[in-house]
Design an enzyme around this catalytic site. Structure first.
Site, PDB file in Angstrom:
ATOM      1  CE  LYS A  36      51.883  50.527  37.045  1.00  0.00           C
ATOM      2  NZ  LYS A  36      52.049  49.124  37.375  1.00  0.00           N
ATOM      3  CG  PHE A 153      43.829  35.375  50.570  1.00  0.00           C
ATOM      4  CD1 PHE A 153      43.666  34.235  49.788  1.00  0.00           C
ATOM      5  CD2 PHE A 153      44.776  35.343  51.589  1.00  0.00           C
ATOM      6  CE1 PHE A 153      44.427  33.100  50.019  1.00  0.00           C
ATOM      7  CE2 PHE A 153      45.538  34.209  51.830  1.00  0.00           C
ATOM      8  CZ  PHE A 153      45.362  33.084  51.047  1.00  0.00           C
ATOM      9  CG  LEU A 254      26.312  30.581  46.282  1.00  0.00           C
ATOM     10  CD1 LEU A 254      25.227  30.067  47.219  1.00  0.00           C
ATOM     11  CD2 LEU A 254      26.602  29.522  45.208  1.00  0.00           C
ATOM     12  CB  CYS A 264      42.765  36.534  40.345  1.00  0.00           C
ATOM     13  SG  CYS A 264      43.508  38.098  40.786  1.00  0.00           S
TER      14      CYS A 264
HETATM   15  C1  UGA Z   1      39.886  37.306  43.424  1.00  0.00           C
HETATM   16  C2  UGA Z   1      39.639  36.746  44.839  1.00  0.00           C
HETATM   17  O1  UGA Z   1      38.307  37.032  45.249  1.00  0.00           O
HETATM   18  C3  UGA Z   1      40.628  37.351  45.838  1.00  0.00           C
HETATM   19  O2  UGA Z   1      40.452  36.751  47.117  1.00  0.00           O
HETATM   20  C4  UGA Z   1      42.065  37.094  45.333  1.00  0.00           C
HETATM   21  O3  UGA Z   1      43.018  37.665  46.195  1.00  0.00           O
HETATM   22  C5  UGA Z   1      42.219  37.703  43.955  1.00  0.00           C
HETATM   23  O4  UGA Z   1      41.257  37.094  43.076  1.00  0.00           O
HETATM   24  C6  UGA Z   1      43.627  37.436  43.496  1.00  0.00           C
HETATM   25  O5  UGA Z   1      43.992  36.279  43.340  1.00  0.00           O
HETATM   26  O6  UGA Z   1      44.420  38.389  43.404  1.00  0.00           O
HETATM   27  P1  UGA Z   1      39.180  39.555  42.123  1.00  0.00           P
HETATM   28  O7  UGA Z   1      39.630  38.834  40.882  1.00  0.00           O
HETATM   29  O8  UGA Z   1      39.673  40.935  42.362  1.00  0.00           O
HETATM   30  O9  UGA Z   1      39.579  38.710  43.443  1.00  0.00           O
HETATM   31  O10 UGA Z   1      37.606  39.666  42.077  1.00  0.00           O
HETATM   32  P2  UGA Z   1      36.362  38.809  42.627  1.00  0.00           P
HETATM   33  O11 UGA Z   1      35.530  39.693  43.443  1.00  0.00           O
HETATM   34  O12 UGA Z   1      36.779  37.537  43.210  1.00  0.00           O
HETATM   35  O13 UGA Z   1      35.573  38.511  41.250  1.00  0.00           O
HETATM   36  C7  UGA Z   1      36.126  37.700  40.236  1.00  0.00           C
HETATM   37  C8  UGA Z   1      35.118  37.470  39.117  1.00  0.00           C
HETATM   38  O14 UGA Z   1      34.057  36.642  39.567  1.00  0.00           O
HETATM   39  C9  UGA Z   1      34.430  38.748  38.615  1.00  0.00           C
HETATM   40  O15 UGA Z   1      34.305  38.680  37.220  1.00  0.00           O
HETATM   41  C10 UGA Z   1      33.084  38.727  39.288  1.00  0.00           C
HETATM   42  O16 UGA Z   1      32.089  39.421  38.579  1.00  0.00           O
HETATM   43  C11 UGA Z   1      32.797  37.228  39.303  1.00  0.00           C
HETATM   44  N1  UGA Z   1      31.855  36.810  40.355  1.00  0.00           N
HETATM   45  C12 UGA Z   1      32.178  36.939  41.656  1.00  0.00           C
HETATM   46  C13 UGA Z   1      30.640  36.258  39.986  1.00  0.00           C
HETATM   47  O17 UGA Z   1      30.319  36.137  38.787  1.00  0.00           O
HETATM   48  N2  UGA Z   1      29.788  35.849  40.976  1.00  0.00           N
HETATM   49  C14 UGA Z   1      30.094  35.958  42.285  1.00  0.00           C
HETATM   50  O18 UGA Z   1      29.259  35.540  43.123  1.00  0.00           O
HETATM   51  C15 UGA Z   1      31.304  36.524  42.638  1.00  0.00           C
END
Ligand code: UGA
Length: 438
Positions: A36, A153, A254, A264
């Site tokens: 890496k 976050f 939502l 995560c």
């Molecule tokens: C998440 C959090 O959003 C971040 O704030 C946090 O820092 C991160 O975890 C972490 O702990 O490192 P991430 O896992 O990268 O981020 O992605 P998200 O955008 O939160 O999506 C997570 C999952 O939820 C995905 O599978 C996405 O498709 C799903 N999702 C998200 C939904 O099904 N509906 C939504 O409305 C939003």
């Protein structure tokens, strides 16, 4: 200029290190993974993260960012050390902290001056205290240190923006000195009046889990509402839009779908449940959110099987989208995994396409067919299923899809296709929470 070492060059460490350099700090990102680091030293980014290369290049060019495998030297030469190593899921749903504790030992051995030890990795509540104890017990000098819990976050796919323009910075601290130095590390945000929440270490650790688990709950909630919408003939998108117009609810997170994945939410929700069990407390809402999420993933499989009258044996399914969400190559806990597993387990074949996630999915399913574009995946397949909301799938040419598929059957687990077009073209289709509504 603050001298900083960031240990770990995964999504968290690399983005954080790069962002900290962009804030004007002198940063060295270190990792034990020589491959890496060699890539990074060669101006290549080992992960797909939009916008990251540009910021890396800018800071390397200005001499503020470098990469090294010499962790000990980097620690000795820095005043602030960020821990950004992985915390994979271990036994009983608890996070595996081996890498975090190994870094703590290294810091202890190389504590040649006062230093701040700052954890960015998501670690269970109470870990800060353990890190402090490890360093106290293993250090060989009288030099002192302060510990800070500084959870991240960042969303994969939007991590650079999330780091450079965060909604808040959380600092769980043990001394005023640490607050002063960390404020300086985050100076551009401090002068921009980004809220900087200063608290004690357990509170900071809790903020991270409480935030992630809440978002996971919100998704599981809207997924169950979507399922109910199907039963009553309601449209979940309109429901979510109207709900989200209420400032107390907000429209974010939502969107119904195939269930949350990634590195995560699945891990952090389980870790929070494990923590509460250990402390003889309950967190039933989160337990249920996990259960609902698992059901949602299985429900998507059932939907596909229903579209094919439960006759999967010998059928070929085009799976469009493998990553756990769009704009990332990460497939960890992606809903596509269960989908593919069940198709294969029932005698079906899979032709898959994803703009970024195929290399990672090949490690899990080396033997399915990976295609160079969606057209080749759909060609002569018995049905198609959209698992990830990539922009290129939003604009699918449905006439072409119909021509290429053996039969016009499609499952849209992200609700990105136009239902009226699907109906006009005579598709047999399903989605999440809105099939029967136009
Ligand atoms: C998440 C959090 O959003 C971040 O704030 C946090 O820092 C991160 O975890 C972490 O702990 O490192 P991430 O896992 O990268 O981020 O992605 P998200 O955008 O939160 O999506 C997570 C999952 O939820 C995905 O599978 C996405 O498709 C799903 N999702 C998200 C939904 O099904 N509906 C939504 O409305 C939003």
């Amino acid at each position: 200029m603050n001298k900083i070492t960031v240990v770990g060059t995964g999504y968290v460490g690399l983005v954080s290190g790069t962002g900290l350099a962009d804030f004007g700090n002198q940063v060295v990102c270190v990792d034990i993974d020589t491959e890496k680091i060699a890539l990074l030293q060669n101006d290549e980014i080992p992960i797909f993260e939009p916008g990251l290369k540009e910021v890396v290049d800018r800071n390397v060019a200005h001499g503020r960012l470098s990469f090294s495998t010499n962790i000990e030297k980097a620690i000795q030469e820095s005043e602030v050390i960020f821990i950004g190593v992985g915390t994979p899921e271990g036994e009983n749903g608890e996070a595996d902290l081996t890498a975090v504790f190994a870094v703590a030992e290294l810091i202890a051995k190389n504590l040649n001056d006062y230093k701040i030890v700052c954890t960015k990795s998501t670690v269970p509540i109470g870990t800060g205290e353990k890190i402090i104890n490890i360093i106290e017990q293993s250090k060989k000098t009288n030099n002192t240190f302060d510990y800070v819990s500084n959870p991240e976050f960042l969303r994969e796919g939007a991590a650079v923006q999330d780091f450079l323009k965060p909604d808040r910075v959380v600092l769980g601290v043990t001394s005023e000195q640490a607050v002063k130095i960390l404020r300086d590390v985050y100076r551009p945000l401090y002068i921009n009046e980004t809220p900087i929440i200063t608290t004690n270490v357990p509170t900071a650790e809790m903020i991270k889990y409480a935030s992630n688990a809440f978002l996971a709950l919100k998704i599981s909630y809207i997924n169950e509402i979507a399922n109910l919408c199907e039963a009553v003939g309601a449209d979940v998108h309109t429901v979510a839009k109207a709900m989200g117009s209420d400032g107390r609810i907000s429209p974010k997170f939502l969107h119904p779908g195939p269930g949350f994945g990634g590195s995560c939410f699945p891990k952090d929700t389980k870790a929070l449940v494990a923590t509460s069990k250990k402390l003889n407390e309950t967190i039933r809402t989160v337990e249920k959110a996990i259960e609902v999420n698992n059901n949602q993933k299985s429900r998507m499989v059932n939907k596909l099987f229903n579209l094919l009258d439960n006759d999967i044996d010998g059928k070929t399914i085009a799976v469009l989208g493998l990553s756990f969400k769009h704009m990332t190559d990460d497939v960890r806990e992606s809903a596509a995994i269960e989908m593919i597993e069940k198709i294969l387990g029932n005698g079906g074949n899979v032709k898959a396409y994803d703009p970024e996630g195929m290399a990672n999915m090949k490690k899990i399913f080396p033997d399915i067919i990976y295609c160079n574009d969606w057209e080749s995946a759909v060609q002569s397949a018995d049905a198609g299923v959209i698992m990830t909301e990539w922009h290129e799938f939003r604009g699918l040419d449905l006439v072409k899809v119909k021509d290429l598929l053996k039969s016009p059957i499609i499952l849209d687990t992200r609700n990105i296709l136009s239902m009226s077009k699907l109906i006009d073209l005579g598709f047999t289709f399903d989605n999440v929470g809105r099939k029967s509504v136009l």
